[in-house]
Design a protein around this motif. Structure first.
Motif, PDB file in Angstrom:
ATOM      1  N   ALA A 271       0.840  -1.311   0.023  1.00  0.00           N
ATOM      2  CA  ALA A 271      -0.013  -0.022   0.004  1.00  0.00           C
ATOM      3  C   ALA A 271       0.932   1.194  -0.011  1.00  0.00           C
ATOM      4  CB  ALA A 271      -0.827   0.034   1.216  1.00  0.00           C
ATOM      5  N   VAL A 272       1.955   1.300   0.245  1.00  0.00           N
ATOM      6  CA  VAL A 272       2.912   2.477   0.572  1.00  0.00           C
ATOM      7  C   VAL A 272       3.991   2.515  -0.334  1.00  0.00           C
ATOM      8  CG1 VAL A 272       2.399   2.609   3.009  1.00  0.00           C
ATOM      9  CG2 VAL A 272       4.352   1.236   2.255  1.00  0.00           C
ATOM     10  N   LEU A 273       4.368   1.412  -1.028  1.00  0.00           N
ATOM     11  CA  LEU A 273       5.580   1.503  -1.772  1.00  0.00           C
ATOM     12  C   LEU A 273       5.720   2.419  -2.778  1.00  0.00           C
ATOM     13  CD1 LEU A 273       8.262  -0.272  -1.956  1.00  0.00           C
ATOM     14  CD2 LEU A 273       7.269  -1.846  -3.608  1.00  0.00           C
ATOM     15  N   ALA A 274       4.655   2.392  -3.343  1.00  0.00           N
ATOM     16  CA  ALA A 274       4.578   3.214  -4.722  1.00  0.00           C
ATOM     17  C   ALA A 274       4.898   4.987  -4.378  1.00  0.00           C
ATOM     18  CB  ALA A 274       3.234   3.517  -5.599  1.00  0.00           C
ATOM     19  N   THR A 275       4.272   5.229  -3.258  1.00  0.00           N
ATOM     20  CA  THR A 275       4.521   6.611  -2.770  1.00  0.00           C
ATOM     21  C   THR A 275       5.777   6.691  -2.254  1.00  0.00           C
ATOM     22  OG1 THR A 275       2.236   6.307  -1.835  1.00  0.00           O
ATOM     23  CG2 THR A 275       3.470   8.213  -1.555  1.00  0.00           C
ATOM     24  N   ARG A 276       6.148   5.833  -1.533  1.00  0.00           N
ATOM     25  CA  ARG A 276       7.506   5.933  -1.074  1.00  0.00           C
ATOM     26  C   ARG A 276       8.775   6.124  -2.246  1.00  0.00           C
ATOM     27  NH1 ARG A 276       9.148   4.638   4.007  1.00  0.00           N
ATOM     28  NH2 ARG A 276      11.177   5.462   3.239  1.00  0.00           N
ATOM     29  N   LEU A 277       8.471   5.163  -3.308  1.00  0.00           N
ATOM     30  CA  LEU A 277       9.464   5.231  -4.274  1.00  0.00           C
ATOM     31  C   LEU A 277       9.316   6.539  -5.250  1.00  0.00           C
ATOM     32  CD1 LEU A 277       8.851   1.567  -5.815  1.00  0.00           C
ATOM     33  CD2 LEU A 277      10.861   2.440  -4.143  1.00  0.00           C
ATOM     34  N   GLU A 278       8.064   7.035  -5.197  1.00  0.00           N
ATOM     35  CA  GLU A 278       7.890   8.295  -5.948  1.00  0.00           C
ATOM     36  C   GLU A 278       8.487   9.367  -5.135  1.00  0.00           C
ATOM     37  OE1 GLU A 278       3.639   8.267  -6.951  1.00  0.00           O
ATOM     38  OE2 GLU A 278       4.213   6.484  -8.178  1.00  0.00           O
ATOM     39  N   GLN A 279       8.508   9.434  -3.924  1.00  0.00           N
ATOM     40  CA  GLN A 279       9.065  10.497  -3.081  1.00  0.00           C
ATOM     41  C   GLN A 279      10.668  10.504  -3.299  1.00  0.00           C
ATOM     42  OE1 GLN A 279       7.465   9.665   0.751  1.00  0.00           O
ATOM     43  NE2 GLN A 279       5.646  11.060   0.447  1.00  0.00           N
ATOM     44  N   ALA A 280      11.257   9.328  -3.215  1.00  0.00           N
ATOM     45  CA  ALA A 280      12.692   9.310  -3.283  1.00  0.00           C
ATOM     46  C   ALA A 280      12.981   8.966  -4.824  1.00  0.00           C
ATOM     47  CB  ALA A 280      12.759   8.035  -2.393  1.00  0.00           C
ATOM     48  N   ARG A 281      12.172   8.993  -5.519  1.00  0.00           N
ATOM     49  CA  ARG A 281      12.399   8.853  -7.009  1.00  0.00           C
ATOM     50  C   ARG A 281      13.396   7.712  -7.356  1.00  0.00           C
ATOM     51  NH1 ARG A 281      10.431  13.657  -9.140  1.00  0.00           N
ATOM     52  NH2 ARG A 281      10.996  12.995 -11.161  1.00  0.00           N
ATOM     53  N   VAL A 282      13.136   6.713  -6.774  1.00  0.00           N
ATOM     54  CA  VAL A 282      13.831   5.265  -6.862  1.00  0.00           C
ATOM     55  C   VAL A 282      13.035   4.524  -7.848  1.00  0.00           C
ATOM     56  CG1 VAL A 282      14.839   3.283  -5.602  1.00  0.00           C
ATOM     57  CG2 VAL A 282      14.606   5.639  -4.649  1.00  0.00           C
ATOM     58  N   PRO A 283      13.927   3.944  -8.883  1.00  0.00           N
ATOM     59  CA  PRO A 283      13.029   2.947  -9.646  1.00  0.00           C
ATOM     60  C   PRO A 283      13.114   1.532  -9.021  1.00  0.00           C
ATOM     61  CG  PRO A 283      15.244   3.850 -10.967  1.00  0.00           C
ATOM     62  CD  PRO A 283      15.071   4.414  -9.146  1.00  0.00           C
ATOM     63  N   LEU A 284      12.229   0.748  -9.464  1.00  0.00           N
ATOM     64  CA  LEU A 284      11.830  -0.467  -9.058  1.00  0.00           C
ATOM     65  C   LEU A 284      11.557  -1.438 -10.214  1.00  0.00           C
ATOM     66  CD1 LEU A 284      10.130  -2.281  -5.953  1.00  0.00           C
ATOM     67  CD2 LEU A 284       9.825  -3.111  -8.273  1.00  0.00           C
ATOM     68  N   VAL A 285      12.422  -2.535 -10.405  1.00  0.00           N
ATOM     69  CA  VAL A 285      12.027  -3.434 -11.486  1.00  0.00           C
ATOM     70  C   VAL A 285      11.640  -4.710 -10.770  1.00  0.00           C
ATOM     71  CG1 VAL A 285      12.839  -4.679 -13.584  1.00  0.00           C
ATOM     72  CG2 VAL A 285      13.567  -2.557 -13.033  1.00  0.00           C
ATOM     73  N   GLY A 286      10.352  -5.343 -11.086  1.00  0.00           N
ATOM     74  CA  GLY A 286      10.221  -6.645 -10.108  1.00  0.00           C
ATOM     75  C   GLY A 286       8.657  -6.753 -10.427  1.00  0.00           C
ATOM     76  N   ALA A 287       8.304  -8.263 -10.034  1.00  0.00           N
ATOM     77  CA  ALA A 287       6.945  -8.594 -10.012  1.00  0.00           C
ATOM     78  C   ALA A 287       6.426  -8.384  -8.645  1.00  0.00           C
ATOM     79  CB  ALA A 287       6.842  -9.869 -10.386  1.00  0.00           C
ATOM     80  N   LEU A 288       5.335  -7.635  -8.734  1.00  0.00           N
ATOM     81  CA  LEU A 288       4.797  -7.456  -7.251  1.00  0.00           C
ATOM     82  C   LEU A 288       3.304  -8.068  -7.116  1.00  0.00           C
ATOM     83  CD1 LEU A 288       5.521  -3.576  -6.873  1.00  0.00           C
ATOM     84  CD2 LEU A 288       6.966  -5.631  -6.062  1.00  0.00           C
ATOM     85  N   ALA A 289       2.967  -8.454  -6.101  1.00  0.00           N
ATOM     86  CA  ALA A 289       1.742  -9.042  -5.973  1.00  0.00           C
ATOM     87  C   ALA A 289       0.266  -8.106  -6.487  1.00  0.00           C
ATOM     88  CB  ALA A 289       1.426  -9.805  -4.792  1.00  0.00           C
ATOM     89  N   HIS A 290       0.181  -7.117  -5.747  1.00  0.00           N
ATOM     90  CA  HIS A 290      -1.047  -6.194  -5.685  1.00  0.00           C
ATOM     91  C   HIS A 290      -0.277  -5.000  -6.029  1.00  0.00           C
ATOM     92  CE1 HIS A 290      -3.720  -9.314  -4.403  1.00  0.00           C
ATOM     93  NE2 HIS A 290      -2.722  -9.485  -3.388  1.00  0.00           N
ATOM     94  N   SER A 291       0.010  -4.355  -7.274  1.00  0.00           N
ATOM     95  CA  SER A 291       0.636  -3.397  -7.409  1.00  0.00           C
ATOM     96  C   SER A 291      -0.356  -2.199  -8.284  1.00  0.00           C
ATOM     97  CB  SER A 291       1.963  -3.175  -7.951  1.00  0.00           C
ATOM     98  OG  SER A 291       1.675  -3.698  -9.368  1.00  0.00           O
TER      99      SER A 291
END
Ligand code: HEC
Length: 506
Positions: free
Chosen positions: A245-265
Motif C-alpha cells: 500500500a505504501v511502496l509506490a508513494t515511497r518510491l515516487e518521493q525518493a524517485r527510486v526505480p523498481l523492477v520486479g514482479a509485485l503481487a498487488h501493485s
C-alpha cells in the motif's frame, strides 16, 4: 537500530533524497527540496502559474524536477524541451548561450530569479509558457539558486566510480521464505553473470539484500535502510507484500526505480513489472472465454479468498461488465457453495483446493478461470471433472523458451543449486535483471535514477529467452499486456494452450 541513526534516516527521507550523497549545506538542502518536491523551507505552499492562461497550481504538483529531471539534465516530453539547468551552462563564463532557439548572455542570480518567477531569459525573451512561473519568497529563491549551483554534482546514491548498488527485500522466515530463497538465488546468479562479463559501463553490480521482517513497520524500516545508509540506486524484485500500500508513494518521493514482479501493485511511474498483473492476465482468459464459450452470457461469480484480493475482485467485475458480461457477482470465499456457471478465482492455492473440493462435494463443475501464479502446485491436483473446464493464464509457455534462454537458466540453476520448482518466480526475477541490465546500459555511464526510468520506459521487444518479448512505454509499466490461456486435460494433468498471448496493438 539506535535512536541517533533512525533520527538521521528520518531526516534524510523527509528531504526526498534519502542518501546525502553530496555534502549539502542546510540552505542547499532546502533548495533541493524545493527543486524536487516544490515545497518551501517554511513548509508554506509555493504557487506555480502554468500555461499561457496563468492557471495557479501548487508547485508540489509540478516541481522543477518533474520537467528538468532530478539530475537537472532536462526530460523532453511531448514536444516540450526543458533545457539542462547545469550552472556551468547557465551562468559560468562569457558568451552567448542557446536554448530552444533563444539566444541570451550568461544568467546571473538576479536573472535566474526573473526566469523562474516571470518567465524571461537574460535577453528579455519570453520563455515558452510550458515553463511555469513560480511565486517565491526571497529566502526560497536564495535556497533554490544555491542548490542550482550544486545540482550538476548531486549524483544519485548507489552510483560510484566502480560500483552500482542494487537493493532488495527478501524475508528469511515466514510463508514467503522459500520463494525468497529462489528469488535471491536468481538475482545473485544474474549479478554474477553480468559482473563476469565486465559489469555495466565499467561498474560492477552489488546486491544488498535485507529482510523486511514480519510486518509493515519492520518492512518500512528495512526499506528506509536500503534507501538510506545502504545507498542503493534502484530496487529489484522485493518480496515484501506488507509494503504494497505504501511502496509506490515511497518510491515516487525518493524517485527510486523498481523492477520486479509485485503481487498487488497500482500503476506507478517508478515501478516496472516484467510480466502482466493478475487483472491483465484475467482479461486474456475472459477474452478467450467470450470467444469460445460465450461465457459473457453465463451466470458468473468472482470468488476471492483473503481480504487483500477484494479490490482486485471488484476491479475485475468492472472489467467484465465493461466487456459486456451481464451477470457478474463478487463473493468472498466461504463454506457456501457457489452456484454460478462460471467462476473466476482470486486468492491463494490452498483456498483454491478447498473451493474445488466444495464444488465437487456438491456435484457442481462450473468453468473455472484463474491465473497460474496463484495456483502453485495445486494445478496437479485439480479433480478430474474439470477436464477442459478449467482455464488458466500463463505468462509464458515452453514454446516461448529459446535455446539461449533455456541454457542461461539451466546454467544459473546449476550454479545456484535450484531445481525447476517456482519456475514463475525464477522467470520473474530473471526478466527483472534482464530489464535492469538493458535499462542501465541505455542510461549510460553518466546514469541517474531518472535516466534509468526513461531508459526502461523506452524498452521495446526485449528478448528474455523465456517469455514473449517485453515492451514498455509512457504510461505502460508492465512488460506483457496479458497471458497465454491454457486448459488442463485431466487426469494428468496435460496442459493445452488454447489461446496464445497477443499484444493488444497487434
Ligand atoms: C512543467 C515543466 C517545467 C517545470 C515544472 C519547470 N520548468 Fe523550467 N523550463 C521548462 C521549459 C519547457 C523550459 C524552456 C522554455 C524555453 O526555452 O522557452 C524551461 C526553462 C527554464 C529555465 C531557462 C533555461 C534557459 O536556458 O534559458 C530555467 C532557469 C528554468 N526553467 C528553471 C526552472 C526551475 C528552477 C523550476 C522549478 C522552480 C522549473 N524550471 C520548473 C519547463 C519546466
Amino acid at each position: 537500530m539506535n535512536l541517533w541513526r533512525s533520527g538521521l534516516l528520518l531526516l534524510a527521507l523527509s528531504l526526498g533524497n534519502p542518501a546525502l550523497a553530496l555534502d549539502l549545506s542546510p540552505q542547499e538542502l532546502a533548495g533541493k527540496r524545493l527543486y524536487r518536491e516544490g515545497v518551501s523551507a517554511a513548509g508554506a505552499e509555493v504557487v506555480a502559474r502554468v500555461g499561457a492562461a496563468d492557471m495557479q497550481v501548487p508547485a508540489s504538483v509540478t516541481p522543477c524536477a518533474s520537467c528538468h529531471g532530478a539530475d537537472g539534465q532536462g526530460r523532453p516530453e511531448g514536444g516540450v524541451r526543458p533545457p539542462s539547468l547545469s550552472w556551468q551552462r547557465l551562468a559560468l563564463g562569457r558568451g552567448e548561450r542557446q536554448a530552444n532557439g533563444r539566444a541570451y548572455p550568461a544568467y546571473s542570480e538576479a536573472s535566474i530569479a526573473r526566469a523562474i518567477q516571470q518567465g524571461r531569459d537574460p535577453a528579455g525573451n519570453r520563455l515558452d509558457p510550458a515553463m511555469p512561473r513560480f511565486s517565491l519568497a526571497m529566502s526560497d529563491q536564495r535556497n533554490l539558486t544555491a542548490y542550482l549551483k550544486r545540482l550538476a554534482d548531486d549524483r544519485d546514491p548507489g552510483l560510484e566510480t566502480q560500483v552500482l548498488r542494487l537493493g532488495t527485500l527478501l524475508p528469511q522466515a515466514g510463508d514467503l521464505a522459500p520463494a525468497a530463497r529462489v528469488v535471491g538465488a536468481v538475482l545473485a546468479g544474474s549479478v554474477a553473470r553480468i559482473n563476469e562479463q565486465g559489469g555495466i559501463h565499467g561498474r560492477q553490480l552489488q546486491l544488498v539484500v535485507l529482510d523486511p521482517g514480519p510486518d509493515l513497520a519492520s518492512a518500512e524500516q528495512a526499506l528506509d535502510r536500503l534507501l538510506g545508509e545502504e545507498q542503493v540506486f534502484a530496487l529489484v524484485m522485493p518480496l515484501a507484500p506488507a509494503l504494497d500500500a505504501v511502496l509506490a508513494t515511497r518510491l515516487e518521493q525518493a524517485r527510486v526505480p523498481l523492477v520486479g514482479a509485485l503481487a498487488h501493485s497500482a500503476y506507478s511511474r517508478q515501478i516496472f513489472e516484467p510480466l502482466a498483473g493478475v487483472r491483465e492476465q484475467l482479461q486474456s482468459v475472459a477474452g478467450y472465454a467470450e470467444a469460445s464459450l460465450q461465457a459473457q452470457r453465463l451466470s458468473t461469480q468472482i470468488v476471492y479468498a483473503g481480504s487483500e484480493a477484494r479490490s482486485l475482485a471488484e476491479a475485475l467485475q468492472a472489467d467484465l461488465q465493461q466487456r459486456g458480461w451481464t451477470q457478474v457477482q463478487v463473493e468472498a470465499f466461504s463454506s457456501q457453495v457457489p452456484t454460478a456457471e462460471a467462476i473466476f478465482y482470486l486468492g491463494s492455492a490452498p483456498a483454491f483446493a478447498e473451493l474445488t473440493a466444495l464444488l465437487e462435494a456438491a456435484g457442481r463443475a462450473p468453468y473455472l478461470f484463474a491465473v497460474s501464479s496463484q495456483m502453485g502446485s495445486e494445478v496437479a491436483r485439480v479433480p478430474a471433472q474439470w477436464s477442459r473446464r478449467v482455464f488458466l493464464a500463463y505468462p509464458f509457455i515452453p514454446s516461448d523458451w529459446t535455446a539461449a534462454g533455456r541454457d542461461g537458466l539451466s546454467a544459473l540453476r546449476e550454479r545456484e543449486g535450484l531445481d525447476g520448482r517456482q519456475a514463475l518466480l525464477q522467470v520473474g526475477a530473471w526478466c527483472s535483471m534482464v530489464l535492469l541490465e538493458e535499462g542501465l546500459k541505455r542510461a549510460g555511464r553518466d546514469a541517474s535514477r531518472d535516466k534509468l526510468v526513461v531508459a526502461l520506459e523506452g524498452l521495446h521487444d526485449v528478448q528474455t529467452g523465456l517469455t514473449p518479448p517485453l515492451s514498455f512505454g509512457p504510461g505502460r509499466r508492465q512488460g506483457l499486456e496479458g497471458a497465454h490461456v491454457v486448459t488442463l486435460e485431466l487426469p494428468g494433468p496435460m496442459f493445452y494452450p488454447v489461446a496464445p498471448y497477443r499484444r493488444r496493438d497487434l
